[in-house]
Design a protein around this motif. Structure first.
Motif, PDB file in Angstrom:
ATOM      1  N   SER A 106       0.944  -1.103  -0.228  1.00 22.17           N
ATOM      2  CA  SER A 106      -0.158   0.191  -0.526  1.00 22.17           C
ATOM      3  C   SER A 106       0.784   1.083   0.310  1.00 22.17           C
ATOM      4  CB  SER A 106      -1.079  -0.026   1.038  1.00 22.17           C
ATOM      5  OG  SER A 106       0.126   0.142   2.810  1.00 22.17           O
ATOM      6  N   GLY A 107       2.215   1.164   0.359  1.00 23.67           N
ATOM      7  CA  GLY A 107       3.011   1.946   0.399  1.00 23.67           C
ATOM      8  C   GLY A 107       3.105   3.409   1.833  1.00 23.67           C
ATOM      9  N   LYS A 108       1.596   2.342   3.289  1.00 24.68           N
ATOM     10  CA  LYS A 108       1.279   3.425   3.545  1.00 24.68           C
ATOM     11  C   LYS A 108       2.348   3.122   5.097  1.00 24.68           C
ATOM     12  CE  LYS A 108      -2.055   2.875   7.743  1.00 24.68           C
ATOM     13  NZ  LYS A 108      -3.392   2.291   8.363  1.00 24.68           N
ATOM     14  N   LEU A 109       3.075   4.372   5.284  1.00 18.46           N
ATOM     15  CA  LEU A 109       4.348   4.468   6.737  1.00 18.46           C
ATOM     16  C   LEU A 109       3.077   3.696   8.426  1.00 18.46           C
ATOM     17  CD1 LEU A 109       6.058   5.481   8.333  1.00 18.46           C
ATOM     18  CD2 LEU A 109       5.338   7.102   8.943  1.00 18.46           C
ATOM     19  N   ILE A 110       3.844   2.348   8.291  1.00 21.97           N
ATOM     20  CA  ILE A 110       3.543   1.806   9.389  1.00 21.97           C
ATOM     21  C   ILE A 110       4.180   2.188  10.825  1.00 21.97           C
ATOM     22  CG2 ILE A 110       2.025   0.098   8.033  1.00 21.97           C
ATOM     23  CD1 ILE A 110       3.982  -1.891   8.775  1.00 21.97           C
ATOM     24  N   ASP A 111       5.633   3.038  11.004  1.00 22.90           N
ATOM     25  CA  ASP A 111       5.550   2.619  11.351  1.00 22.90           C
ATOM     26  C   ASP A 111       6.696   3.152  12.292  1.00 22.90           C
ATOM     27  OD1 ASP A 111       5.996   2.282  15.065  1.00 22.90           O
ATOM     28  OD2 ASP A 111       8.104   2.015  14.036  1.00 22.90           O
ATOM     29  N   ASP A 112       7.305   4.964  12.577  1.00 26.02           N
ATOM     30  CA  ASP A 112       7.850   5.907  12.415  1.00 26.02           C
ATOM     31  C   ASP A 112       8.970   6.393  13.693  1.00 26.02           C
ATOM     32  OD1 ASP A 112       9.344   7.809  11.654  1.00 26.02           O
ATOM     33  OD2 ASP A 112       7.371   9.352  12.170  1.00 26.02           O
TER      34      ASP A 112
END
Length: 331
Positions: A106-112
């Protein structure tokens, strides 16, 4: 029986960079090999569109572009975004970093790892209680560098995926990591050992510092308060509250000298959070403030051990515990 507190045990760690490190159940392995073999990672075909801009200062999050999605890989693939300096990390090393983790589908950031309140995190790459693809991806990392790597399902969460992170069983994970430090933990304690104080057990390393010690318990009654003695004074960094320590340890019962647990006998160091309630109180109270490279003798009564409940099958609610602990790393 490891020195973690039963109430503090968690499920298997989700992924290393989320900070959800686990203390495994008795006899299982959060420990890992200290060998120097490296892991070979595949070419970075899946990461050809991944870029990141911004200084590698571990203060400001990079601006990451994944390029075309979905990103999918069958192996751990690796790409150097910004070269670092110094030695390349192997499975024998500890790496301190900040990372951003994406779902490659998805390209989603899941942890930063740059989120407010988060600090750089460190991981001993020989550990086996964190996602295999994460440690494999960090092999080859150098201080001051920025890397990207993939974690395919078979090196991540398998076909089950991870609902908490929004990762399906077919999703590849993409990690962008800024490397603060790479260092090699000790594999054994050097230095002249002093004798234990009168009234405490004696400790002998008859087969050298890489094998378990012989601990001889006095015939006298056990102390009613926690006792400690530094047998070898280390010269490394001071252990801080909230760090993870890597240690070899050997535990026996005061009442009969029988061994109830020993990382030396298992053949590998183990890792524990210290000073934050993740281990028995006797460890938290004594090991914070010690220096890496130290050998410490601990005598811990039930109140600072497993309490009145004990810890089946070997430790009763009245047992006093004796530990010899070699502190190999703190990170």
């Amino acid at each position: 029986m490891r020195p973690n507190r039963p109430a503090a045990r968690t499920a298997v760690a989700l992924i290393a960079a989320l900070g959800l490190t686990t203390l495994a159940a008795c006899g299982s392995g959060s420990s890992g090999s200290t060998g120097t073999a490296t892991t070979t990672v595949a070419a970075s075909a899946a990461l050809k569109g991944v870029t990141a801009t911004g200084a590698v200062d571990l203060k400001t999050a990079p601006k990451v572009t994944l390029g075309a999605t979905p990103i999918s890989s069958k192996a751990v693939e690796h790409k150097v975004l910004t070269p670092g300096t110094g030695k390349a990390a192997t499975k024998a090393d500890t790496v301190r970093l900040r990372a951003q983790i994406y779902n490659g589908t998805s390209g989603k950031l899941i942890d930063d790892g740059y989120a407010a309140g988060r600090s750089a995190e460190a991981y001993r790459l020989g550990r086996t209680d964190i996602v295999a693809g994460f440690t494999e991806g960090l092999v080859g990392a150098t201080k001051g560098g920025r890397i990207a790597f993939t974690i395919p399902p078979e090196k991540g969460f398998g076909s089950a995926g991870n609902d908490q992170l929004g990762v399906k069983g077919t999703d590849t994970i993409v990690v962008v990591a800024d490397i603060q430090d790479v260092h090699t933990p000790l594999t054994k304690i050097d230095g002249t050992q002093t004798a234990a104080p009168a009234g405490l057990p004696t400790v002998e390393f008859k087969n050298g510092p890489t094998k378990e010690p012989t601990v001889t318990v006095p015939k006298s009654a056990a102390p009613t308060t926690t006792q400690q003695a530094t047998l070898v004074e280390g010269t490394g960094a001071t252990v801080q509250k909230g760090q993870t320590i890597s240690a070899q340890y050997h535990g026996v019962l005061w009442k009969d000298g029988s061994v109830f647990d020993s990382s030396w006998q298992r053949g590998a160091a183990a890792d524990f959070p210290i000073g934050v309630g993740g281990v028995i109180p006797g460890w938290d109270k004594t090991l914070v403030g010690k220096k890496v490279g130290s050998r410490v003798l601990l005598v811990i009564p039930p109140a600072d051990g497993y309490g009145k409940a004990g810890s089946a099958p070997k430790i009763s609610g009245t047992d006093t515990l004796v530990f010899v602990v070699d502190i190999l790393d703190a990170y």
